[in-house]
Design a protein around this motif. Structure first.
Motif, PDB file in Angstrom:
ATOM      1  N   ASP A 167       0.817  -1.208   0.000  1.00 37.55           N
ATOM      2  CA  ASP A 167       0.000   0.000   0.000  1.00 37.55           C
ATOM      3  C   ASP A 167       0.857   1.267   0.000  1.00 37.55           C
ATOM      4  OD1 ASP A 167      -2.351  -1.395  -0.106  1.00 37.55           O
ATOM      5  OD2 ASP A 167      -2.790  -1.242   2.041  1.00 37.55           O
ATOM      6  N   ILE A 168       2.015   1.210   0.650  1.00 34.87           N
ATOM      7  CA  ILE A 168       2.938   2.345   0.613  1.00 34.87           C
ATOM      8  C   ILE A 168       3.267   2.695  -0.834  1.00 34.87           C
ATOM      9  CG2 ILE A 168       5.306   3.075   1.152  1.00 34.87           C
ATOM     10  CD1 ILE A 168       5.062   1.305   3.716  1.00 34.87           C
ATOM     11  N   ILE A 169       3.628   1.692  -1.603  1.00 39.52           N
ATOM     12  CA  ILE A 169       3.999   1.902  -3.005  1.00 39.52           C
ATOM     13  C   ILE A 169       2.780   2.278  -3.841  1.00 39.52           C
ATOM     14  CG2 ILE A 169       4.952   0.762  -5.039  1.00 39.52           C
ATOM     15  CD1 ILE A 169       6.521  -1.058  -3.053  1.00 39.52           C
ATOM     16  N   LYS A 170       1.676   1.594  -3.603  1.00 41.12           N
ATOM     17  CA  LYS A 170       0.464   1.827  -4.383  1.00 41.12           C
ATOM     18  C   LYS A 170      -0.024   3.278  -4.242  1.00 41.12           C
ATOM     19  CE  LYS A 170      -2.322  -1.543  -4.060  1.00 41.12           C
ATOM     20  NZ  LYS A 170      -3.326  -2.506  -3.514  1.00 41.12           N
ATOM     21  N   ASN A 171       0.222   3.869  -3.084  1.00 43.81           N
ATOM     22  CA  ASN A 171      -0.246   5.235  -2.837  1.00 43.81           C
ATOM     23  C   ASN A 171       0.810   6.293  -3.127  1.00 43.81           C
ATOM     24  OD1 ASN A 171      -3.127   5.273  -1.515  1.00 43.81           O
ATOM     25  ND2 ASN A 171      -2.094   3.451  -0.722  1.00 43.81           N
ATOM     26  N   GLY A 172       1.906   5.882  -3.770  1.00 44.24           N
ATOM     27  CA  GLY A 172       2.878   6.847  -4.259  1.00 44.24           C
ATOM     28  C   GLY A 172       3.870   7.350  -3.232  1.00 44.24           C
ATOM     29  N   PHE A 173       4.000   6.651  -2.114  1.00 45.12           N
ATOM     30  CA  PHE A 173       4.974   7.041  -1.101  1.00 45.12           C
ATOM     31  C   PHE A 173       6.312   6.364  -1.404  1.00 45.12           C
ATOM     32  CE2 PHE A 173       1.142   8.362   0.840  1.00 45.12           C
ATOM     33  CZ  PHE A 173       1.447   9.238   1.869  1.00 45.12           C
ATOM     34  N   PRO A 174       7.424   7.020  -1.079  1.00 46.04           N
ATOM     35  CA  PRO A 174       8.732   6.400  -1.321  1.00 46.04           C
ATOM     36  C   PRO A 174       8.927   5.177  -0.432  1.00 46.04           C
ATOM     37  CG  PRO A 174       8.943   8.776  -0.891  1.00 46.04           C
ATOM     38  CD  PRO A 174       7.548   8.383  -0.529  1.00 46.04           C
ATOM     39  N   THR A 175       9.619   4.176  -0.949  1.00 44.25           N
ATOM     40  CA  THR A 175      10.013   3.056  -0.099  1.00 44.25           C
ATOM     41  C   THR A 175      11.116   3.523   0.851  1.00 44.25           C
ATOM     42  OG1 THR A 175      11.605   2.307  -1.734  1.00 44.25           O
ATOM     43  CG2 THR A 175       9.403   1.336  -1.824  1.00 44.25           C
ATOM     44  N   GLY A 176      11.410   2.702   1.822  1.00 43.94           N
ATOM     45  CA  GLY A 176      12.442   3.068   2.796  1.00 43.94           C
ATOM     46  C   GLY A 176      12.648   1.953   3.791  1.00 43.94           C
ATOM     47  N   SER A 412       3.265   5.572  10.678  1.00 46.64           N
ATOM     48  CA  SER A 412       2.732   4.322  11.215  1.00 46.64           C
ATOM     49  C   SER A 412       1.263   4.217  10.830  1.00 46.64           C
ATOM     50  CB  SER A 412       2.910   4.226  12.725  1.00 46.64           C
ATOM     51  OG  SER A 412       2.560   2.920  13.158  1.00 46.64           O
ATOM     52  N   VAL A 413       0.404   5.110  11.377  1.00 51.49           N
ATOM     53  CA  VAL A 413      -0.969   5.114  10.884  1.00 51.49           C
ATOM     54  C   VAL A 413      -0.918   5.371   9.384  1.00 51.49           C
ATOM     55  CG1 VAL A 413      -1.363   7.600  11.306  1.00 51.49           C
ATOM     56  CG2 VAL A 413      -3.291   6.003  11.272  1.00 51.49           C
ATOM     57  N   ALA A 414      -1.674   4.598   8.624  1.00 54.36           N
ATOM     58  CA  ALA A 414      -1.603   4.676   7.165  1.00 54.36           C
ATOM     59  C   ALA A 414      -2.354   5.903   6.671  1.00 54.36           C
ATOM     60  CB  ALA A 414      -2.194   3.409   6.554  1.00 54.36           C
ATOM     61  N   PRO A 415      -1.659   6.883   6.101  1.00 51.95           N
ATOM     62  CA  PRO A 415      -2.352   8.085   5.628  1.00 51.95           C
ATOM     63  C   PRO A 415      -3.445   7.776   4.624  1.00 51.95           C
ATOM     64  CG  PRO A 415       0.030   8.425   5.639  1.00 51.95           C
ATOM     65  CD  PRO A 415      -0.200   6.969   5.889  1.00 51.95           C
ATOM     66  N   TRP A 416      -3.239   6.773   3.768  1.00 52.03           N
ATOM     67  CA  TRP A 416      -4.226   6.430   2.743  1.00 52.03           C
ATOM     68  C   TRP A 416      -5.489   5.822   3.328  1.00 52.03           C
ATOM     69  CZ3 TRP A 416       0.808   4.827   3.102  1.00 52.03           C
ATOM     70  CH2 TRP A 416       1.018   3.567   3.669  1.00 52.03           C
ATOM     71  N   ARG A 417      -5.418   5.360   4.574  1.00 51.59           N
ATOM     72  CA  ARG A 417      -6.615   4.811   5.228  1.00 51.59           C
ATOM     73  C   ARG A 417      -7.426   5.879   5.930  1.00 51.59           C
ATOM     74  NH1 ARG A 417      -7.952   3.056  10.287  1.00 51.59           N
ATOM     75  NH2 ARG A 417      -5.824   3.265  11.111  1.00 51.59           N
ATOM     76  N   LYS A 421      -8.601  12.687   0.025  1.00 47.07           N
ATOM     77  CA  LYS A 421      -7.715  12.786  -1.132  1.00 47.07           C
ATOM     78  C   LYS A 421      -6.749  13.960  -1.026  1.00 47.07           C
ATOM     79  CE  LYS A 421      -7.868  13.282  -6.174  1.00 47.07           C
ATOM     80  NZ  LYS A 421      -8.759  13.403  -7.358  1.00 47.07           N
ATOM     81  N   ASP A 422      -7.254  15.146  -0.665  1.00 51.02           N
ATOM     82  CA  ASP A 422      -6.403  16.337  -0.635  1.00 51.02           C
ATOM     83  C   ASP A 422      -5.345  16.252   0.464  1.00 51.02           C
ATOM     84  OD1 ASP A 422      -7.819  17.370  -2.741  1.00 51.02           O
ATOM     85  OD2 ASP A 422      -9.100  18.654  -1.502  1.00 51.02           O
ATOM     86  N   ASN A 423      -5.744  15.789   1.639  1.00 53.66           N
ATOM     87  CA  ASN A 423      -4.788  15.691   2.744  1.00 53.66           C
ATOM     88  C   ASN A 423      -3.782  14.569   2.514  1.00 53.66           C
ATOM     89  OD1 ASN A 423      -5.883  17.869   4.120  1.00 53.66           O
ATOM     90  ND2 ASN A 423      -7.347  16.594   5.239  1.00 53.66           N
ATOM     91  N   LEU A 424      -4.217  13.505   1.872  1.00 55.91           N
ATOM     92  CA  LEU A 424      -3.284  12.434   1.514  1.00 55.91           C
ATOM     93  C   LEU A 424      -2.213  12.970   0.567  1.00 55.91           C
ATOM     94  CD1 LEU A 424      -2.377   9.478   1.452  1.00 55.91           C
ATOM     95  CD2 LEU A 424      -4.040   9.081  -0.380  1.00 55.91           C
TER      96      LEU A 424
END
Length: 533
Positions: A167-176, A412-417, A421-424
């Motif tokens: 989900d990190i990748i799916k939502n456009g966040f960098p891996t790490g 930790s808390v998943a922003p995409w959950r 849309k705008d805040n994500l």
């Protein structure tokens, strides 16, 4: 630069023949210093960063057995170049412009180096906790970190860990860096994956690595008393004891039950614990460890192989992390200048806790821990997330902005959950900003690993004597980047204090200081400025 040192060693009492025959000795030293005009003090415990500087009101802190749930150091520094140091815990009080210090087992060293907070810090760093010249792994700085705790809590499992990473990748966040938190293991002290939750941990690790993550596991020094590991360690006397005769293991209460504790004052205990961690590295490809607990209060009233005090036990747990470049600590005694990633203690999902992130991160640097992370974005106290109706999207956005230009940032808390849309989009942009600045942040980390200086600094550190000592809502990243986030609900403008020099902002404007300016800060903006001299 003038340096004046006073070494106040424990005096021998002249009536020693009588006292020695009675088995008594003086094991504490009392020191009193008078506050200088306009003098302010910092140091001691990270949790008191929010209460710093000291000097205008009363202050008391006894460090013995108490790191205040975070990092602590037997160090206090003033903006007049003065310092107080001891190798052991101190009790300190400030009242009526008198600083009273009592040591717990070592000499107290006071002195003056130069005339500023920075002068005092640099002298103490070089003298008492010289920098190692090394850092935690570069990825800890260059990319975001992600922790499974808030999303999975005590239900860590293979399927959901992989889903979180995807989900990190799916939502456009960098891996790490991905941290798998508590309850992946069979039992405390039995550092093997729970086979009911993780059917093929080696394949999971391979998949996570293939997705672009480095993986850390949560560990602690506790040993479940209903396990074969406990019985084996009991036979070998490798746990701390409850009795002076060192026969019976101590059982201590902590946030998830009652457990024994591995004795890291015993070299065999250290070897055993490292063997458990190294096995995870070799067997599964684990990259490092989040080393939790180890707080000195868990050792109060116990006995050990090396006759360690509570704070020494905490320090010995911190030394374990030196073997792993991917490491994280939430509780630590001393160990400043070492390549350890230090995280602020868990914060609740409240604006008041958001507002202490900057002063506590400043406090972390002032006691010598350069490599810090300001807890988890939106808060790390898991009970705050039990009621989804109280989740505040604006708080999570502003939290991500505070993190973005810190040495490390951790979700930790998943922003995409939990975000619209705008805040994500804003949170994602903050993660990408951190990544885009990652190489510069890591270059600063390498520099500070050599100089010993904090990565996060208050304005007083770089611009002494300008009246900046009480500014707690903006910070410097190194010398040349100044960050002025918003940490109040509904706030869309703020005053920014610009020190001397020319400062180019994120909005393209250039400000010449010293000056105070009110700027507009819509929710999507993180105000930050680069000094262009």
């Amino acid at each position: 630069m003038q340096i004046t040192i006073n070494r106040l060693a424990f005096p021998l009492i002249l009536a020693g023949l009588f006292l020695i025959s009675c088995g008594q000795k003086q094991d504490q030293q009392n020191v009193e210093l008078k506050m200088l005009q306009d003098e302010k003090w910092w140091g001691g415990a990270v949790l008191d960063g929010r209460n710093s500087p000291y000097g205008e009101g009363n202050f008391f802190y006894d460090q013995l057995g108490d790191c205040k749930g975070n990092q602590a150091q037997p160090l206090f520094l003033s903006n007049r170049g003065r310092f107080i140091w001891s190798e052991k815990p101190m009790e300190i009080s400030i009242k009526d412009e008198i600083i009273s210090v009592r040591s717990h087992g070592a000499e107290i060293i006071t002195g003056t180096s130069g005339e500023t907070l920075k002068d005092a810090f640099l002298y103490c760093s070089k003298t008492f906790f010289p920098p190692s010249g090394t850092t935690p792994d570069p990825l800890m700085f260059t990319n975001p970190q992600y922790n499974t705790w808030i999303e999975l809590q005590y239900d860590q499992n293979e399927m959901d860990v992989i889903r979180y990473a995807e989900d990190i990748i799916k939502n456009g966040f960098p891996t790490g860096v991905l941290m798998i938190d508590d309850n992946w293991q069979d039992r405390y002290g039995t550092w093997e994956f729970d086979c009911e939750k993780f059917s093929d941990p080696a394949s999971m690790m391979e998949k996570l690595h293939g997705l672009g993550f480095r993986v850390m596991l949560w560990v602690c020094p506790f040993i479940s008393s209903d396990s074969p590991v406990y019985r084996d360690l009991q036979d070998k006397k490798l746990m701390v004891f409850r009795d002076k005769e060192k026969k019976t293991p101590a059982i201590v209460d902590w946030w998830n039950g009652a457990s024994a504790i591995i004795d890291l004052s015993n070299p065999d205990g250290v070897a055993w614990f490292r063997e458990q961690l190294d096995n995870l590295v070799v067997k599964y490809g684990v990259d490092g460890f989040k080393l939790d607990a180890g707080d000195p209060e868990f050792y109060t009233g116990t006995y050990s192989f090396g006759d360690f005090g509570p704070n020494e036990h905490c320090e010995s747990f911190a030394k374990i992390g030196l073997e792993y470049r991917f490491n994280e600590y939430r509780a630590c005694w001393k160990m400043a200048g070492q390549p350890l990633a230090q995280r602020l203690r868990d914060k609740s999902h409240t604006w008041s806790d958001l507002q202490v992130l900057i002063p506590d991160m400043i406090g972390l640097g002032i006691i010598g821990h350069q490599f810090g992370c300001p807890d988890l974005i939106g808060g790390g106290e898991w009970t705050s997330f039990q009621d989804s109706s109280i989740l505040d999207e604006e708080l999570i956005v502003r939290s991500s902005q505070i993190h973005a230009l810190m040495p490390m940032m951790q979700f930790s808390v998943a922003p995409w959950r939990v975000l619209g849309k705008d805040n994500l989009k804003i949170c994602r942009e903050m993660a990408i900003l951190h990544q885009s600045m990652g190489n510069e942040i890591y270059e600063l980390a390498k520099e500070c690993a050599v100089t010993g200086e904090p990565m996060v600094r208050n304005l007083e550190y770089e611009y002494p004597g300008k009246g900046y000592e009480n500014i707690k809502d903006q910070f410097l990243l190194g010398r040349n980047i100044m960050v002025a986030p918003v940490a109040a609900k509904g706030q869309r403008s703020r005053e920014v204090v610009f020190p001397e020099g020319r400062w180019k902002g994120d909005d393209g404007t250039t400000v010449t200081g010293p000056v105070k300016i009110v700027i507009e800060v819509p929710l999507e903006r993180l105000p930050w400025y680069r000094k262009v001299y």
